[in-house]
Motif scaffolding. Structure first.
Motif, PDB file in Angstrom:
ATOM      1  N   ASP A   1       0.822  -0.967   0.110  1.00 23.41           N
ATOM      2  CA  ASP A   1       0.110  -0.027  -0.061  1.00 23.41           C
ATOM      3  C   ASP A   1       0.990   1.241   0.105  1.00 23.41           C
ATOM      4  O   ASP A   1       1.087   1.857   0.925  1.00 23.41           O
ATOM      5  CB  ASP A   1      -1.083   0.033   1.099  1.00 23.41           C
ATOM      6  N   THR A   2       1.437   1.539  -1.192  1.00 26.92           N
ATOM      7  CA  THR A   2       2.434   2.547  -1.436  1.00 26.92           C
ATOM      8  C   THR A   2       1.802   4.144  -0.788  1.00 26.92           C
ATOM      9  O   THR A   2       2.491   4.668  -0.535  1.00 26.92           O
ATOM     10  CB  THR A   2       2.531   2.687  -2.956  1.00 26.92           C
ATOM     11  N   GLU A   3       0.486   4.135  -0.909  1.00 25.02           N
ATOM     12  CA  GLU A   3       0.104   5.474  -0.240  1.00 25.02           C
ATOM     13  C   GLU A   3       0.423   5.739   1.199  1.00 25.02           C
ATOM     14  O   GLU A   3       0.351   6.990   1.656  1.00 25.02           O
ATOM     15  CB  GLU A   3      -1.545   5.658  -0.552  1.00 25.02           C
ATOM     16  N   LYS A   4       0.798   4.703   1.923  1.00 24.37           N
ATOM     17  CA  LYS A   4       1.074   4.757   3.385  1.00 24.37           C
ATOM     18  C   LYS A   4       2.763   5.302   3.404  1.00 24.37           C
ATOM     19  O   LYS A   4       3.100   5.444   4.545  1.00 24.37           O
ATOM     20  CB  LYS A   4       0.747   3.592   4.229  1.00 24.37           C
ATOM     21  N   GLY A   5       3.391   5.370   2.332  1.00 20.78           N
ATOM     22  CA  GLY A   5       4.656   5.640   2.450  1.00 20.78           C
ATOM     23  C   GLY A   5       5.702   4.460   3.083  1.00 20.78           C
ATOM     24  O   GLY A   5       5.393   3.427   3.076  1.00 20.78           O
ATOM     25  N   THR A   6       6.421   5.147   4.051  1.00 21.24           N
ATOM     26  CA  THR A   6       7.384   4.121   5.055  1.00 21.24           C
ATOM     27  C   THR A   6       6.477   3.345   6.192  1.00 21.24           C
ATOM     28  O   THR A   6       7.038   2.446   6.515  1.00 21.24           O
ATOM     29  CB  THR A   6       8.378   5.040   5.766  1.00 21.24           C
ATOM     30  N   GLY A   7       5.170   3.732   6.044  1.00 20.92           N
ATOM     31  CA  GLY A   7       4.386   2.749   6.988  1.00 20.92           C
ATOM     32  C   GLY A   7       3.738   1.882   6.497  1.00 20.92           C
ATOM     33  O   GLY A   7       2.933   1.260   6.832  1.00 20.92           O
ATOM     34  N   ALA A   8       3.873   1.741   5.095  1.00 28.79           N
ATOM     35  CA  ALA A   8       3.317   0.506   4.391  1.00 28.79           C
ATOM     36  C   ALA A   8       3.523  -0.945   4.572  1.00 28.79           C
ATOM     37  O   ALA A   8       4.411  -1.199   5.477  1.00 28.79           O
ATOM     38  CB  ALA A   8       3.538   0.640   2.754  1.00 28.79           C
ATOM     39  N   ILE A   9       2.399  -1.825   4.378  1.00 25.69           N
ATOM     40  CA  ILE A   9       2.845  -3.266   4.752  1.00 25.69           C
ATOM     41  C   ILE A   9       3.434  -3.827   3.633  1.00 25.69           C
ATOM     42  O   ILE A   9       3.527  -3.307   2.222  1.00 25.69           O
ATOM     43  CB  ILE A   9       1.132  -3.718   4.468  1.00 25.69           C
ATOM     44  N   THR A  10       4.411  -4.705   4.073  1.00 25.28           N
ATOM     45  CA  THR A  10       5.344  -5.145   3.153  1.00 25.28           C
ATOM     46  C   THR A  10       5.178  -6.781   2.833  1.00 25.28           C
ATOM     47  O   THR A  10       4.721  -7.342   3.954  1.00 25.28           O
ATOM     48  CB  THR A  10       6.860  -4.795   3.566  1.00 25.28           C
ATOM     49  N   ARG A  11       5.316  -7.069   1.752  1.00 30.36           N
ATOM     50  CA  ARG A  11       5.553  -8.666   1.560  1.00 30.36           C
ATOM     51  C   ARG A  11       6.880  -9.001   1.374  1.00 30.36           C
ATOM     52  O   ARG A  11       7.437  -8.580   0.336  1.00 30.36           O
ATOM     53  CB  ARG A  11       4.437  -9.134   0.538  1.00 30.36           C
ATOM     54  N   VAL A  12       7.275 -10.009   1.794  1.00 29.34           N
ATOM     55  CA  VAL A  12       8.545 -10.544   1.747  1.00 29.34           C
ATOM     56  C   VAL A  12       8.406 -11.993   1.411  1.00 29.34           C
ATOM     57  O   VAL A  12       7.771 -12.909   1.874  1.00 29.34           O
ATOM     58  CB  VAL A  12       9.370 -10.590   3.280  1.00 29.34           C
ATOM     59  N   LEU A  13       9.142 -12.324   0.283  1.00 31.60           N
ATOM     60  CA  LEU A  13       9.361 -13.757  -0.208  1.00 31.60           C
ATOM     61  C   LEU A  13      10.704 -14.079  -0.091  1.00 31.60           C
ATOM     62  O   LEU A  13      11.695 -13.276  -0.621  1.00 31.60           O
ATOM     63  CB  LEU A  13       8.896 -13.830  -1.692  1.00 31.60           C
ATOM     64  N   ILE A  14      11.019 -15.393   0.287  1.00 27.31           N
ATOM     65  CA  ILE A  14      12.440 -15.740   0.377  1.00 27.31           C
ATOM     66  C   ILE A  14      12.382 -17.264  -0.270  1.00 27.31           C
ATOM     67  O   ILE A  14      11.493 -18.064   0.010  1.00 27.31           O
ATOM     68  CB  ILE A  14      12.845 -16.116   2.142  1.00 27.31           C
ATOM     69  N   ASP A  15      13.454 -17.282  -1.094  1.00 32.56           N
ATOM     70  CA  ASP A  15      13.705 -18.690  -1.826  1.00 32.56           C
ATOM     71  C   ASP A  15      14.766 -19.253  -1.198  1.00 32.56           C
ATOM     72  O   ASP A  15      15.935 -18.668  -0.942  1.00 32.56           O
ATOM     73  CB  ASP A  15      13.936 -18.290  -3.291  1.00 32.56           C
ATOM     74  N   SER A  16      14.456 -20.456  -0.763  1.00 30.63           N
ATOM     75  CA  SER A  16      15.447 -21.476  -0.167  1.00 30.63           C
ATOM     76  C   SER A  16      15.761 -22.699  -0.782  1.00 30.63           C
ATOM     77  O   SER A  16      15.017 -23.190  -1.578  1.00 30.63           O
ATOM     78  CB  SER A  16      15.177 -21.596   1.420  1.00 30.63           C
ATOM     79  N   THR A  17      17.145 -23.259  -0.731  1.00 30.14           N
ATOM     80  CA  THR A  17      17.317 -24.601  -1.435  1.00 30.14           C
ATOM     81  C   THR A  17      18.096 -25.395  -0.375  1.00 30.14           C
ATOM     82  O   THR A  17      18.823 -25.148   0.289  1.00 30.14           O
ATOM     83  CB  THR A  17      17.999 -24.333  -2.725  1.00 30.14           C
ATOM     84  N   ASN A  18      18.114 -26.736  -0.754  1.00 29.71           N
ATOM     85  CA  ASN A  18      18.767 -27.683  -0.160  1.00 29.71           C
ATOM     86  C   ASN A  18      19.642 -28.565  -1.277  1.00 29.71           C
ATOM     87  O   ASN A  18      20.236 -29.308  -1.121  1.00 29.71           O
ATOM     88  CB  ASN A  18      18.117 -28.897   0.366  1.00 29.71           C
ATOM     89  N   GLY A  19      19.812 -27.781  -2.305  1.00 29.70           N
ATOM     90  CA  GLY A  19      20.764 -28.047  -3.295  1.00 29.70           C
ATOM     91  C   GLY A  19      19.957 -28.976  -4.458  1.00 29.70           C
ATOM     92  O   GLY A  19      20.625 -29.281  -5.522  1.00 29.70           O
TER      93      GLY A  19
ATOM     94  N   VAL B   1       4.269 -11.431   5.941  1.00 29.88           N
ATOM     95  CA  VAL B   1       3.319  -9.919   5.557  1.00 29.88           C
ATOM     96  C   VAL B   1       3.436  -9.251   7.016  1.00 29.88           C
ATOM     97  O   VAL B   1       2.717  -9.755   7.711  1.00 29.88           O
ATOM     98  CB  VAL B   1       2.130 -10.048   4.974  1.00 29.88           C
ATOM     99  N   SER B   2       3.905  -7.939   6.834  1.00 24.70           N
ATOM    100  CA  SER B   2       3.576  -7.206   8.014  1.00 24.70           C
ATOM    101  C   SER B   2       3.931  -5.660   7.846  1.00 24.70           C
ATOM    102  O   SER B   2       4.720  -5.474   6.697  1.00 24.70           O
ATOM    103  CB  SER B   2       4.621  -7.819   9.304  1.00 24.70           C
ATOM    104  N   GLU B   3       3.575  -4.823   8.660  1.00 20.90           N
ATOM    105  CA  GLU B   3       4.017  -3.435   8.431  1.00 20.90           C
ATOM    106  C   GLU B   3       5.354  -3.389   8.618  1.00 20.90           C
ATOM    107  O   GLU B   3       6.141  -2.182   8.618  1.00 20.90           O
ATOM    108  CB  GLU B   3       2.999  -2.352   9.531  1.00 20.90           C
ATOM    109  N   ASN B   4       6.003  -4.149   9.586  1.00 20.81           N
ATOM    110  CA  ASN B   4       7.297  -4.013  10.064  1.00 20.81           C
ATOM    111  C   ASN B   4       7.944  -5.215   9.178  1.00 20.81           C
ATOM    112  O   ASN B   4       7.710  -6.159   8.848  1.00 20.81           O
ATOM    113  CB  ASN B   4       7.535  -4.510  11.488  1.00 20.81           C
ATOM    114  N   ILE B   5       8.933  -4.683   8.225  1.00 21.14           N
ATOM    115  CA  ILE B   5       9.626  -5.561   7.269  1.00 21.14           C
ATOM    116  C   ILE B   5      10.515  -6.364   7.925  1.00 21.14           C
ATOM    117  O   ILE B   5      10.597  -7.684   7.418  1.00 21.14           O
ATOM    118  CB  ILE B   5      10.643  -4.580   6.464  1.00 21.14           C
ATOM    119  N   ILE B   6      11.117  -6.440   9.249  1.00 21.53           N
ATOM    120  CA  ILE B   6      11.597  -7.433   9.853  1.00 21.53           C
ATOM    121  C   ILE B   6      10.990  -8.457  10.357  1.00 21.53           C
ATOM    122  O   ILE B   6      11.235  -9.659  10.221  1.00 21.53           O
ATOM    123  CB  ILE B   6      12.537  -6.602  11.129  1.00 21.53           C
ATOM    124  N   GLU B   7       9.675  -8.248  11.092  1.00 19.13           N
ATOM    125  CA  GLU B   7       8.467  -9.137  11.321  1.00 19.13           C
ATOM    126  C   GLU B   7       8.319  -9.934   9.895  1.00 19.13           C
ATOM    127  O   GLU B   7       8.216 -11.056  10.324  1.00 19.13           O
ATOM    128  CB  GLU B   7       7.354  -8.456  11.930  1.00 19.13           C
TER     129      GLU B   7
END
Length: 350
Positions: A294-312, A321-327
């Motif tokens: 939600d870009t209209e909220k600027g730095t307070g926007a909700i962020t979605r994080v996707l992580i790709d992992s592998t075992n080879g 998903v959170s308003e806090n990117i670390i969370e």
């Protein structure tokens, strides 16, 4: 172009009594097609690379060439009982060269046999040959059913069977409603199969027992007179994470330093978990993506994080998903580790 290659091979072959090989690149996007045309015209050897890796736009992809020659053209290449190694080899080489495999890679990509939409998915369970050009198991790949907020019960049933769990009617209904709620909040399970599997296992009553998280925190210290490294201003950034875990009844604390909060959290988790789960050593993060919802909220926007992992051998995607990117990053990272540990020992998968 393919017709040029075919003409050239035929012309050369008419003047020689020995076998001909072709060495082709993919500058026009016709690398594989050119190789197949060359073989059809009489070439008995094709030079190429796994996944088409090479300079400029790459070489012709040996994986697709082997599969096409064997399965589509009836020409023997490698022993038939080794065709099912094509997908593992493709993924393994991608891991060795540290290039994330294109999910739409022909034959071996994660999306090569992926299906979405209720009627489509329902029909494929009855006539897979109407939607898949070969049985994916022949080349070591598998069918994937993509699930989103538009998914019907039949899609979820097929997904549950793919995972190997039983969900009755009521639980399926609950999962459908949960998916709708979460997707409204910003989750997108169509691209996060691993998190979806963990959600569905949880709905069936499964509880992961690898570790329990009590709390975590991240500290970052910025020391310097400025923030622009390209201006040669001396800036030091230190990041440390502390995680409090319960592992097999033991309360443990992990510390981790990293080049950012995600790396620090990952290091802190591993400092504790590796003692009990050495298989975690073979699991690594290969991609990390962030999207502002939600870009209209600027730095307070909700962020979605996707992580790709592998075992080879396999690549999986998890989401947070959170308003806090670390969370949000924490959610995706924990899912990635749990999924990796769950599938590191087939006896544990229920």
């Amino acid at each position: 172009m393919p017709h040029d290659v075919a003409n050239a091979v035929e012309e050369v072959a008419s003047h020689l009594d020995t076998g001909i090989g072709v060495h082709l690149h993919n500058d026009t996007g016709c690398g594989v097609a050119n190789a197949l045309a060359g073989v059809s015209a009489g070439a008995i050897q094709v030079q190429g690379t796994i996944n088409g890796y090479g300079e400029r736009t790459g070489n012709c992809d040996l994986i697709a060439i082997i599969a096409n020659l064997t399965l589509k053209m009836g020409i023997q290449t490698i022993p038939e009982n080794r065709l099912n190694l094509l997908t593992p080899v493709s993924h393994h080489v991608a891991e060795l060269v540290n290039i994330t495999l294109n999910p739409q890679q022909p034959y071996t990509g994660a999306s090569a046999f992926a299906h979405k939409a209720g009627l489509h998915v329902s029909a494929i369970s009855r006539r897979p040959d109407a939607y898949e050009h070969i049985p994916p198991v022949e080349i070591g790949n598998g069918t994937r059913f993509l699930v989103s907020e538009m998914a019907g019960r039949s899609t979820l049933e097929l997904k549950a069977k793919e995972i190997g769990i039983d969900l009755d009617g009521k639980i399926l209904g609950d999962v459908v409603e949960t998916l709708k709620k979460l997707e409204y909040e910003g989750y997108h399970f169509e691209v996060a199969d691993a998190s979806l599997e963990l959600l569905m296992r949880g709905a069936s009553g499964w509880v992961q027992d690898f570790f329990k998280v009590d709390k975590f925190h991240v500290d970052m210290n910025h020391v310097g007179s400025g923030s622009r490294a390209w201006n040669e201003i001396a800036v030091d950034v230190d990041t440390r994470a502390v995680v409090d875990l319960n592992v097999k009844g033991q309360k443990l604390v992990g510390l981790g330093d990293g080049n950012g909060p995600v790396n620090a959290i990952d290091t802190a988790l591993r400092s504790v978990l590796l003692r009990n789960y050495p298989e975690l050593e073979g699991i690594s993060l290969v991609d990390y993506k962030v999207r502002v919802l939600d870009t209209e909220k600027g730095t307070g926007a909700i962020t979605r994080v996707l992580i790709d992992s592998t075992n080879g051998e396999e690549i999986w995607t998890t989401i947070g998903v959170s308003e806090n990117i670390i969370e949000a990053s924490w959610q995706a990272l924990v899912d990635a580790i749990v999924y990796g540990l769950l599938h590191s020992d087939n006896d544990r998968v229920i």
